[in-house]
Design an enzyme around this catalytic site. Structure first.
Site, PDB file in Angstrom:
ATOM      1  NE  ARG A 249     -10.268  12.473   3.521  1.00  0.00           N
ATOM      2  CZ  ARG A 249     -10.063  11.153   3.480  1.00  0.00           C
ATOM      3  NH1 ARG A 249     -11.037  10.311   3.740  1.00  0.00           N
ATOM      4  NH2 ARG A 249      -8.882  10.691   3.153  1.00  0.00           N
TER       5      ARG A 249
ATOM      6  CD  GLU B 232      -9.177  -1.668   3.804  1.00  0.00           C
ATOM      7  OE1 GLU B 232      -8.773  -1.346   4.932  1.00  0.00           O
ATOM      8  OE2 GLU B 232      -9.485  -0.848   2.926  1.00  0.00           O
TER       9      GLU B 232
ATOM     10  CG  ASP C 113      -7.520   8.693  18.191  1.00  0.00           C
ATOM     11  OD1 ASP C 113      -6.502   8.149  17.742  1.00  0.00           O
ATOM     12  OD2 ASP C 113      -8.329   8.122  18.945  1.00  0.00           O
TER      13      ASP C 113
ATOM     14  N   GLY D  94     -11.375   0.865  12.544  1.00  0.00           N
ATOM     15  CA  GLY D  94     -10.928   1.100  13.926  1.00  0.00           C
ATOM     16  C   GLY D  94     -12.047   1.536  14.856  1.00  0.00           C
TER      17      GLY D  94
ATOM     18  CG  ASN E 195     -11.381  -1.313  18.266  1.00  0.00           C
ATOM     19  OD1 ASN E 195     -11.356  -2.462  18.701  1.00  0.00           O
ATOM     20  ND2 ASN E 195     -10.641  -0.907  17.256  1.00  0.00           N
TER      21      ASN E 195
ATOM     22  CG  ASN F  50      -1.837   1.129   1.329  1.00  0.00           C
ATOM     23  OD1 ASN F  50      -1.765   2.057   0.522  1.00  0.00           O
ATOM     24  ND2 ASN F  50      -2.731   1.090   2.302  1.00  0.00           N
TER      25      ASN F  50
ATOM     26  NE  ARG G 172      -6.107   1.611  -0.282  1.00  0.00           N
ATOM     27  CZ  ARG G 172      -6.148   2.731   0.401  1.00  0.00           C
ATOM     28  NH1 ARG G 172      -5.099   3.147   1.064  1.00  0.00           N
ATOM     29  NH2 ARG G 172      -7.239   3.432   0.448  1.00  0.00           N
TER      30      ARG G 172
ATOM     31  CG  HIS H   6     -13.051   2.968   2.828  1.00  0.00           C
ATOM     32  ND1 HIS H   6     -13.770   3.938   3.467  1.00  0.00           N
ATOM     33  CD2 HIS H   6     -11.765   3.158   3.186  1.00  0.00           C
ATOM     34  CE1 HIS H   6     -12.962   4.708   4.183  1.00  0.00           C
ATOM     35  NE2 HIS H   6     -11.735   4.253   4.020  1.00  0.00           N
TER      36      HIS H   6
HETATM   37  P1  ADP Z   1      -7.286   3.901   9.209  1.00  0.00           P
HETATM   38  O1  ADP Z   1      -8.533   4.411   8.549  1.00  0.00           O
HETATM   39  O2  ADP Z   1      -6.159   4.873   9.176  1.00  0.00           O
HETATM   40  O3  ADP Z   1      -6.927   2.492   8.817  1.00  0.00           O
HETATM   41  P2  ADP Z   1      -8.283   2.730  11.667  1.00  0.00           P
HETATM   42  O4  ADP Z   1      -9.233   1.850  10.935  1.00  0.00           O
HETATM   43  O5  ADP Z   1      -7.192   2.109  12.436  1.00  0.00           O
HETATM   44  O6  ADP Z   1      -7.660   3.856  10.752  1.00  0.00           O
HETATM   45  O7  ADP Z   1      -9.164   3.618  12.668  1.00  0.00           O
HETATM   46  C1  ADP Z   1      -8.631   4.618  13.446  1.00  0.00           C
HETATM   47  C2  ADP Z   1      -9.739   5.157  14.343  1.00  0.00           C
HETATM   48  O8  ADP Z   1     -10.198   4.097  15.184  1.00  0.00           O
HETATM   49  C3  ADP Z   1      -9.301   6.289  15.241  1.00  0.00           C
HETATM   50  O9  ADP Z   1     -10.295   7.302  15.267  1.00  0.00           O
HETATM   51  C4  ADP Z   1      -9.240   5.622  16.599  1.00  0.00           C
HETATM   52  O10 ADP Z   1      -9.488   6.498  17.644  1.00  0.00           O
HETATM   53  C5  ADP Z   1     -10.372   4.632  16.478  1.00  0.00           C
HETATM   54  N1  ADP Z   1     -10.291   3.628  17.551  1.00  0.00           N
HETATM   55  C6  ADP Z   1      -9.373   2.644  17.715  1.00  0.00           C
HETATM   56  N2  ADP Z   1      -9.614   1.979  18.881  1.00  0.00           N
HETATM   57  C7  ADP Z   1     -10.691   2.566  19.463  1.00  0.00           C
HETATM   58  C8  ADP Z   1     -11.432   2.352  20.665  1.00  0.00           C
HETATM   59  N3  ADP Z   1     -11.103   1.389  21.514  1.00  0.00           N
HETATM   60  N4  ADP Z   1     -12.494   3.151  20.901  1.00  0.00           N
HETATM   61  C9  ADP Z   1     -12.851   4.125  20.057  1.00  0.00           C
HETATM   62  N5  ADP Z   1     -12.199   4.384  18.902  1.00  0.00           N
HETATM   63  C10 ADP Z   1     -11.134   3.617  18.605  1.00  0.00           C
END
Ligand code: ADP
Length: 409
Positions: A241, A384, A283, A331, A335, A7, A91, A180
């Site tokens: 964004r 992915e 985040d 993410g 989570n 990637n 990718r 995506h």
């Molecule tokens: P990318 O799109 O760069 O691949 P990710 O899929 O890893 O990113 O997602 C990143 C996001 O996931 C961030 O906003 C991060 O805060 C959120 N995140 C990761 N773990 C948690 C959690 N336990 N609770 C809430 N948000 C989370």
């Protein structure tokens, strides 16, 4: 088959070396700060210690040379010879209207990728550089391009056309493309498996919520609509964004603040969304922490984020005329207990009800729906890289079979 998945971004390359038979990564890592004298390569082989190398990596070609070298390293590597890399899967962000699926990279494909640069000026050039650099170091190894856009390319005109003069679509290819795609495809297929029915028989809404966020309406195996558009800026609120808004807003801000095109672009892509509203963070973990500490604007950011997702769930259920499953991934989707809870709150009228205990105790692929929920609500970790590796394997195997058939005639 062993596939190196790449990637390539403008200053970074993420990689995974995947054994497709075991469907697992033998090693993964990342080169960051390409172009600088203090570039960093982080390499994590399976069952061996993680290593970090800091040094000068001035371009993508040198970066890929390093990646191949660590894969071959006697101490930290996972192969003994370059020839053990059976294929490379890339990718590629934008396939434009040209690519409706993954393809073997040929000279013709490279030309088409270059023709699509205007559509993705930030993403396609490093993808192309990565392919060229791979060719330099692994000239005999087949390479495959897997596009973020191709899963969405069969959207009907009612979903992909914008309400602007049709000639502009014809002249500049301005339309919804969506991104995506590998993630939406993967999780909707997995949802079918969890449902016990092929995804070609289901109506699924997938919510990929990471730093970038998008949703797709996957109707009988096809994405018929998705929230990202001509670029990844449209749709949901994301880390940095803006997502959807009245297009006049940006014209107004540009006039009021005297912003150039590039400054306006930066404002919408880098300083908006969660960070823009909250003023705290892009985040979601930090947004949730800030809410717990009583930060009002962090709460606004969370509410705008989840409300927008809720609205799209409603509109995509309407677009498909029903709904069998709602999938959370990425993410945040995987989570954040609170995001899933808030999106699904008061959605019983659509048949969506989650079980709070299940929602709080997810592990791997988890069905979090309440026992009386008509719609299955699923938490599915995306992968992915695995999709790219499996597509690569399939295309390379098909090519080998047809080459053998041709030579036997
Ligand atoms: P990318 O799109 O760069 O691949 P990710 O899929 O890893 O990113 O997602 C990143 C996001 O996931 C961030 O906003 C991060 O805060 C959120 N995140 C990761 N773990 C948690 C959690 N336990 N609770 C809430 N948000 C989370």
């Amino acid at each position: 088959m062993k596939v190196l998945v790449l990637n390539c971004g403008s200053s970074s390359i993420k990689y995974q070396f995947i054994d497709t038979a075991a469907q697992s990564a033998l090693a993964k890592g990342m080169v960051e700060r390409i172009g600088m004298s203090s570039a960093i390569l982080t390499h994590q082989p399976l069952d061996k210690e993680k290593i970090k190398i800091v040094g000068e990596i001035l371009d993508h070609s040198i970066a890929i040379e390093y990646v191949i070298a660590v894969l071959l390293s006697p101490n930290h590597g996972v192969i003994k010879d370059k020839s053990e890399i059976d294929a490379v899967g890339h990718r590629v962000v934008h396939g434009g209207e040209t690519f409706s699926g993954s393809v073997l990279i040929t000279d013709q494909v490279m030309k088409a990728l270059k023709d699509n640069i205007e559509l993705a000026p930030l993403h396609n050039p490093p993808n192309i550089k990565g392919i060229q650099a791979t060719k330099e170091h692994l000239p005999e190894t087949p390479q495959v391009g897997v596009f973020d856009t191709s899963f969405h390319i069969k959207m009907p005109p009612q979903a992909f056309l914008y309400g602007i003069p049709y000639e502009l679509y014809k002249k500049y290819k301005i339309r919804r493309y969506g991104f995506h795609g590998t993630s939406h495809r993967f999780v909707s297929q997995r949802a079918g498996i969890m449902f016990g029915k092929p995804f070609q028989e289901l109506k699924i809404i997938t919510a990929h919520l990471g730093n970038g966020c998008s949703m797709a309406a996957v109707d009988h195996g096809h994405s018929i609509d998705t929230t990202m558009g001509f670029t990844p800026l449209e749709g949901l609120i994301m880390g940095t964004r803006s997502g959807d808004m009245d297009p006049s807003v940006i014209l107004y801000i540009m006039a009021k603040e005297g912003l150039s095109l590039s400054e306006a672009n930066t404002l919408l892509n880098k300083h908006s969304g969660l960070i823009g509203i909250s003023g705290e963070s892009s985040d979601m973990r930090e947004i949730e922490e800030a809410i717990a500490e009583g930060h009002k604007k962090a709460k606004y950011a969370f509410d705008v984020f989840t409300y927008r997702i809720k609205k799209y769930v409603g509109s995509y259920a309407a677009a498909m005329g029903g709904l069998d499953a709602l999938v959370f991934t990425g993410g945040i989707g995987e989570n954040s207990i609170n995001v899933r809870k808030e999106v699904c709150r008061d959605m019983g009228f659509l048949g969506i009800k989650i079980d709070q205990t299940k929602n709080e105790n997810v592990k791997g692929e988890t069905d979090i729906s309440a026992s009386d929920s008509k719609v299955k609500v699923l938490r599915i970790p995306t992968n992915e890289e695995l999709v790219i590796a499996l597509d690569t394997q399939q295309i390379v195997s098909e090519e080998l079979t047809s080459a053998r058939a041709a030579s036997s005639h």
